[in-house]
Motif scaffolding. Structure first.
Motif, PDB file in Angstrom:
ATOM      1  N   SER A  95       1.310   0.397   6.346  1.00  0.00           N
ATOM      2  CA  SER A  95       2.260  -0.636   6.775  1.00  0.00           C
ATOM      3  C   SER A  95       2.023  -0.935   8.255  1.00  0.00           C
ATOM      4  CB  SER A  95       3.697  -0.176   6.537  1.00  0.00           C
ATOM      5  OG  SER A  95       3.937   1.094   7.122  1.00  0.00           O
ATOM      6  N   GLU A 205      -2.881  -2.504   2.264  1.00  0.00           N
ATOM      7  CA  GLU A 205      -2.306  -2.918   3.545  1.00  0.00           C
ATOM      8  C   GLU A 205      -1.117  -3.829   3.281  1.00  0.00           C
ATOM      9  OE1 GLU A 205      -4.479  -3.568   7.024  1.00  0.00           O
ATOM     10  OE2 GLU A 205      -6.428  -3.036   6.145  1.00  0.00           O
ATOM     11  N   TRP A 206      -0.038  -3.559   4.003  1.00  0.00           N
ATOM     12  CA  TRP A 206       1.229  -4.262   3.725  1.00  0.00           C
ATOM     13  C   TRP A 206       2.004  -4.489   5.006  1.00  0.00           C
ATOM     14  CZ3 TRP A 206       6.287  -2.534   4.536  1.00  0.00           C
ATOM     15  CH2 TRP A 206       7.299  -3.283   3.917  1.00  0.00           C
ATOM     16  N   ARG A 207       2.606  -5.665   5.127  1.00  0.00           N
ATOM     17  CA  ARG A 207       3.536  -5.963   6.210  1.00  0.00           C
ATOM     18  C   ARG A 207       4.883  -6.333   5.603  1.00  0.00           C
ATOM     19  NH1 ARG A 207      -0.586  -9.265   8.471  1.00  0.00           N
ATOM     20  NH2 ARG A 207       0.745 -11.094   8.175  1.00  0.00           N
ATOM     21  N   GLU A 209       6.982  -8.673   5.861  1.00  0.00           N
ATOM     22  CA  GLU A 209       7.218 -10.053   5.428  1.00  0.00           C
ATOM     23  C   GLU A 209       6.548 -10.380   4.093  1.00  0.00           C
ATOM     24  OE1 GLU A 209       4.067 -10.277   8.807  1.00  0.00           O
ATOM     25  OE2 GLU A 209       5.857  -9.106   8.301  1.00  0.00           O
ATOM     26  N   GLN A 210       5.653  -9.509   3.618  1.00  0.00           N
ATOM     27  CA  GLN A 210       4.987  -9.748   2.343  1.00  0.00           C
ATOM     28  C   GLN A 210       5.855  -9.369   1.146  1.00  0.00           C
ATOM     29  OE1 GLN A 210       1.350  -7.501   3.624  1.00  0.00           O
ATOM     30  NE2 GLN A 210       0.275  -9.262   2.779  1.00  0.00           N
ATOM     31  N   GLY A 213       5.153  -8.566  -3.513  1.00  0.00           N
ATOM     32  CA  GLY A 213       3.902  -8.925  -4.168  1.00  0.00           C
ATOM     33  C   GLY A 213       2.781  -7.913  -4.069  1.00  0.00           C
ATOM     34  N   VAL A 214       2.396  -7.562  -2.849  1.00  0.00           N
ATOM     35  CA  VAL A 214       1.259  -6.653  -2.641  1.00  0.00           C
ATOM     36  C   VAL A 214       1.530  -5.290  -3.276  1.00  0.00           C
ATOM     37  CG1 VAL A 214      -0.067  -5.427  -0.893  1.00  0.00           C
ATOM     38  CG2 VAL A 214       0.535  -7.813  -0.535  1.00  0.00           C
TER      39      VAL A 214
END
Length: 231
Positions: A95, A205-207, A209-210, A213-214
């Motif tokens: 993250s 990899e993830w933020r 605001e995503q 979905g991911v």
């Protein structure tokens, strides 16, 4: 009999990269508990064991992470490399924030404020910690733990907890943890090291605001109808 740990998801992101929201999202998707710093605050019995591991001792994962299938945030995420080797089938979620500055502002405003102890200059950091915890399953326990601070009485556990935050910054980021530039550089080095050492097929990899979905794609799960937890 000790409860077996079958870790399926390892959070490798630093604190203040959406790890609390990530923790609750993973619990929703897997139906199992995720270990987060909030869990340590709510149940401080394992603090000395975590500090021993940070100092170089051999972690007892069956003890530290019993009953959890995922881990995010410090102290657990500080051992992302060790955990990735111990549980080779687990995916690793990195993250991040959009920019190093965004991460630093949040980290400095909360983690380093708490690290300094409760006082007029850091009251906002503690208040933010409490407000963010209110929407979690640890919220009530953390509220009770922090209550003595309002009366000027810091529990011994919190003194040790704050020392742990210093130890983690010095050993996992940089001894120059008071320097914003050094810390932002350390943030970027940390992320690059995760990308370098974790095989692409394991790395997600993830933020924040995503949203869902991911994570759903990585876990092979359907996107929940409920809004993504933003805590």
């Amino acid at each position: 009999m000790r409860e077996m740990v079958m870790l399926k998801i390892i959070g490798a992101g630093l604190p203040r990269t959406g790890t609390k929201s990530l923790s609750h999202a993973l619990e929703r998707l897997t139906g199992a508990d995720c270990y987060h710093m909030g869990q340590l605050l709510a149940d401080p019995a394992r603090l000395s064991d975590w500090r021993e591991a940070i100092a170089g001792g051999t972690p007892d994962w069956e003890h530290l992470l019993a009953g959890h299938e995922a881990v995010t945030d410090w102290p657990g995420s500080a051992f992302w490399w060790e955990l990735s080797r111990e549980y080779p089938d687990a995916i690793v979620v990195l993250s991040t924030r959009a920019t190093p500055r965004q991460w630093w502002d949040s980290f400095h405003g909360v983690i380093q404020g708490v690290q300094q102890g409760y006082g007029p200059r850091t009251r906002s950091s503690w208040n933010r910690l409490y407000q963010e915890a209110r929407g979690t399953r640890w919220g009530e326990s953390i509220g009770e733990l922090l209550r003595p601070l309002l009366l000027g009485d810091e529990p011994d556990f919190l003194v040790s907890f704050r020392a742990m935050l210093t130890e983690l910054q010095e050993t996992r980021l940089t001894p120059d943890w008071t320097d914003p530039v050094a810390m932002m550089d350390a943030y970027e080095r940390h992320n690059e090291r995760v990308r370098e050492l974790i095989a692409p097929e394991r790395l997600v990899e993830w933020r924040p605001e995503q949203g869902w979905g991911v994570l759903c794609e990585a876990l092979g799960a359907e996107v929940p109808e409920a809004d993504f937890p933003r805590l």
